[in-house]
Design a protein around this motif. Structure first.
Motif, PDB file in Angstrom:
ATOM      1  N   PHE A  39     124.147  -0.615  68.551  1.00 29.10           N
ATOM      2  CA  PHE A  39     123.413  -1.308  67.513  1.00 29.10           C
ATOM      3  C   PHE A  39     124.333  -1.433  66.304  1.00 29.10           C
ATOM      4  N   ALA A  40     125.156  -2.485  66.316  1.00 29.63           N
ATOM      5  CA  ALA A  40     126.148  -2.682  65.279  1.00 29.63           C
ATOM      6  C   ALA A  40     125.550  -3.282  64.014  1.00 29.63           C
ATOM      7  N   PHE A  41     124.379  -3.892  64.125  1.00 38.58           N
ATOM      8  CA  PHE A  41     123.816  -4.634  63.007  1.00 38.58           C
ATOM      9  C   PHE A  41     122.470  -4.060  62.571  1.00 38.58           C
ATOM     10  N   ASN A  42     122.190  -4.284  61.315  1.00 42.39           N
ATOM     11  CA  ASN A  42     120.877  -4.024  60.764  1.00 42.39           C
ATOM     12  C   ASN A  42     120.595  -5.167  59.793  1.00 42.39           C
ATOM     13  N   ILE A  43     120.303  -6.324  60.359  1.00 42.93           N
ATOM     14  CA  ILE A  43     120.162  -7.560  59.587  1.00 42.93           C
ATOM     15  C   ILE A  43     118.720  -8.028  59.634  1.00 42.93           C
ATOM     16  N   ASN A  44     118.193  -8.328  58.471  1.00 48.00           N
ATOM     17  CA  ASN A  44     116.873  -8.930  58.372  1.00 48.00           C
ATOM     18  C   ASN A  44     117.074 -10.443  58.297  1.00 48.00           C
ATOM     19  N   PRO A  45     116.767 -11.176  59.361  1.00 47.47           N
ATOM     20  CA  PRO A  45     117.024 -12.615  59.360  1.00 47.47           C
ATOM     21  C   PRO A  45     116.258 -13.376  58.284  1.00 47.47           C
ATOM     22  N   ASN A  46     115.152 -12.824  57.815  1.00 46.27           N
ATOM     23  CA  ASN A  46     114.382 -13.496  56.767  1.00 46.27           C
ATOM     24  C   ASN A  46     115.182 -13.654  55.475  1.00 46.27           C
ATOM     25  N   GLU A  47     116.177 -12.805  55.273  1.00 41.88           N
ATOM     26  CA  GLU A  47     117.001 -12.899  54.068  1.00 41.88           C
ATOM     27  C   GLU A  47     117.946 -14.097  54.102  1.00 41.88           C
ATOM     28  N   TYR A  48     118.156 -14.691  55.284  1.00 44.20           N
ATOM     29  CA  TYR A  48     119.165 -15.738  55.432  1.00 44.20           C
ATOM     30  C   TYR A  48     118.595 -17.067  55.910  1.00 44.20           C
ATOM     31  N   THR A  49     117.310 -17.118  56.170  1.00 42.76           N
ATOM     32  CA  THR A  49     116.744 -18.376  56.645  1.00 42.76           C
ATOM     33  C   THR A  49     116.504 -19.328  55.480  1.00 42.76           C
ATOM     34  N   PHE A  50     116.363 -20.598  55.820  1.00 44.29           N
ATOM     35  CA  PHE A  50     116.174 -21.630  54.806  1.00 44.29           C
ATOM     36  C   PHE A  50     115.418 -22.787  55.438  1.00 44.29           C
ATOM     37  N   GLU A  51     114.827 -23.585  54.599  1.00 47.74           N
ATOM     38  CA  GLU A  51     114.125 -24.795  55.029  1.00 47.74           C
ATOM     39  C   GLU A  51     115.156 -25.921  55.050  1.00 47.74           C
ATOM     40  N   SER A  52     115.328 -26.548  56.198  1.00 42.65           N
ATOM     41  CA  SER A  52     116.363 -27.582  56.318  1.00 42.65           C
ATOM     42  C   SER A  52     115.823 -28.989  56.150  1.00 42.65           C
ATOM     43  N   GLY A  53     114.518 -29.143  56.018  1.00 40.56           N
ATOM     44  CA  GLY A  53     113.958 -30.482  55.853  1.00 40.56           C
ATOM     45  C   GLY A  53     114.153 -31.011  54.451  1.00 40.56           C
ATOM     46  N   LEU A  54     114.223 -32.326  54.358  1.00 36.90           N
ATOM     47  CA  LEU A  54     114.341 -32.994  53.058  1.00 36.90           C
ATOM     48  C   LEU A  54     113.022 -33.684  52.739  1.00 36.90           C
ATOM     49  N   GLN A  55     112.502 -33.412  51.575  1.00 36.79           N
ATOM     50  CA  GLN A  55     111.293 -34.115  51.160  1.00 36.79           C
ATOM     51  C   GLN A  55     111.646 -35.563  50.862  1.00 36.79           C
ATOM     52  N   GLU A  56     110.687 -36.435  51.057  1.00 40.99           N
ATOM     53  CA  GLU A  56     110.912 -37.870  50.904  1.00 40.99           C
ATOM     54  C   GLU A  56     111.384 -38.238  49.497  1.00 40.99           C
ATOM     55  N   GLU A  57     110.792 -37.612  48.484  1.00 37.53           N
ATOM     56  CA  GLU A  57     111.066 -38.008  47.101  1.00 37.53           C
ATOM     57  C   GLU A  57     112.189 -37.209  46.430  1.00 37.53           C
ATOM     58  N   GLU A  60     125.212 -20.894  50.318  1.00 38.44           N
ATOM     59  CA  GLU A  60     125.233 -19.532  49.774  1.00 38.44           C
ATOM     60  C   GLU A  60     124.562 -18.552  50.737  1.00 38.44           C
ATOM     61  N   LYS A  61     123.459 -18.966  51.342  1.00 39.80           N
ATOM     62  CA  LYS A  61     122.786 -18.089  52.320  1.00 39.80           C
ATOM     63  C   LYS A  61     123.664 -17.887  53.554  1.00 39.80           C
ATOM     64  N   MET A  62     124.313 -18.950  53.997  1.00 35.53           N
ATOM     65  CA  MET A  62     125.173 -18.853  55.177  1.00 35.53           C
ATOM     66  C   MET A  62     126.363 -17.932  54.895  1.00 35.53           C
ATOM     67  N   VAL A  63     126.965 -18.063  53.722  1.00 39.45           N
ATOM     68  CA  VAL A  63     128.078 -17.196  53.339  1.00 39.45           C
ATOM     69  C   VAL A  63     127.605 -15.747  53.295  1.00 39.45           C
ATOM     70  N   ALA A  64     126.430 -15.516  52.733  1.00 38.93           N
ATOM     71  CA  ALA A  64     125.892 -14.153  52.662  1.00 38.93           C
ATOM     72  C   ALA A  64     125.687 -13.587  54.060  1.00 38.93           C
ATOM     73  N   PHE A  65     125.113 -14.394  54.971  1.00 36.54           N
ATOM     74  CA  PHE A  65     124.904 -13.909  56.340  1.00 36.54           C
ATOM     75  C   PHE A  65     126.226 -13.541  56.997  1.00 36.54           C
ATOM     76  N   TYR A  66     127.185 -14.468  56.985  1.00 42.48           N
ATOM     77  CA  TYR A  66     128.454 -14.202  57.662  1.00 42.48           C
ATOM     78  C   TYR A  66     129.201 -13.031  57.029  1.00 42.48           C
ATOM     79  N   SER A  67     129.126 -12.909  55.714  1.00 36.60           N
ATOM     80  CA  SER A  67     129.793 -11.790  55.033  1.00 36.60           C
ATOM     81  C   SER A  67     129.135 -10.465  55.403  1.00 36.60           C
ATOM     82  N   ASP A  68     127.809 -10.427  55.390  1.00 35.53           N
ATOM     83  CA  ASP A  68     127.093  -9.203  55.762  1.00 35.53           C
ATOM     84  C   ASP A  68     127.317  -8.852  57.226  1.00 35.53           C
ATOM     85  N   ALA A  69     127.286  -9.856  58.101  1.00 36.54           N
ATOM     86  CA  ALA A  69     127.516  -9.617  59.527  1.00 36.54           C
ATOM     87  C   ALA A  69     128.928  -9.091  59.757  1.00 36.54           C
TER      88      ALA A  69
END
Length: 147
Positions: A68-86, A101-110
Motif C-alpha cells: 500500500f504505497a499510497f494514501n490518496i483521497n481522490p476527492n481532493e483532485y477531482t474537478f468538473e470538466s464540463g463547460l457551462q454554455e454562458e 493546479e489540481k493535476m499538478v497537486a495529484f502527480y506531486s503527491d503521488a
C-alpha cells in the motif's frame, strides 16, 4: 474511498487525464482561435498516461502491487470538466488553470508517496507534474491576451 495501490493511482491518473482531455477538446471547439493549443494539450494528456502506464507496467510485480504505497483521497483532485454554455473565455481559461493546479497537486503527491517503492513510476509522476505545471503560464498568457 482512498487510493492505496499503484494500480489504483495509475487508473485514477488515467481518469484525470481523460477528463481534462475532454475539457480541452470542448475548449478547442468553443474557442477556435486557440484550438491548436488546446488540442496539443489533449495529445499531451494521451502521452502522459502512456508514459505513466509504461513505467508502471515495466516495474510492476505482485510484491509492489500488494504494498500500500499510497494514501490518496481522490476527492481532493477531482474537478468538473464540463463547460457551462454562458461561460466567458477568461472564465473558461481560469477553470483550465484550476484543473492544471489540481493535476499538478495529484502527480506531486503521488510522486512523493511512491518514491520509496517505485522509482520509475515516481520519476514519471514528477515529469508529468512538471509538464502540467508548464501549462499554467501559457493559459495565463491567453487570459491576458483575451482581456
Amino acid at each position: 474511498m482512498r487510493l492505496h495501490t499503484a494500480s489504483e493511482a495509475v487508473n485514477f491518473a488515467r481518469r484525470l487525464e481523460d477528463e481534462s482531455g475532454k475539457f480541452y477538446e470542448d475548449l478547442s471547439q468553443r474557442y477556435t482561435q486557440d484550438a491548436a493549443i488546446f488540442l496539443s494539450f489533449v495529445q499531451e494528456n494521451k502521452k502522459n498516461i502512456a508514459q505513466i502506464e509504461r513505467a508502471y507496467y515495466g516495474v510492476i510485480t505482485d510484491a509492489i502491487e500488494g504494498c500500500f504505497a499510497f494514501n490518496i483521497n481522490p476527492n481532493e483532485y477531482t474537478f468538473e470538466s464540463g463547460l457551462q454554455e454562458e461561460v466567458s473565455y477568461a472564465d473558461a481559461l481560469g477553470k483550465a488553470i484550476k484543473i492544471e493546479e489540481k493535476m499538478v497537486a495529484f502527480y506531486s503527491d503521488a510522486a512523493e508517496q511512491s518514491k520509496s517503492l517505485m522509482a520509475d513510476v515516481t520519476r514519471n509522476f514528477v515529469i508529468v507534474a512538471r509538464k502540467r505545471n508548464d501549462r499554467i503560464p501559457k493559459l495565463r498568457s491567453l487570459i491576458e491576451r483575451s482581456g
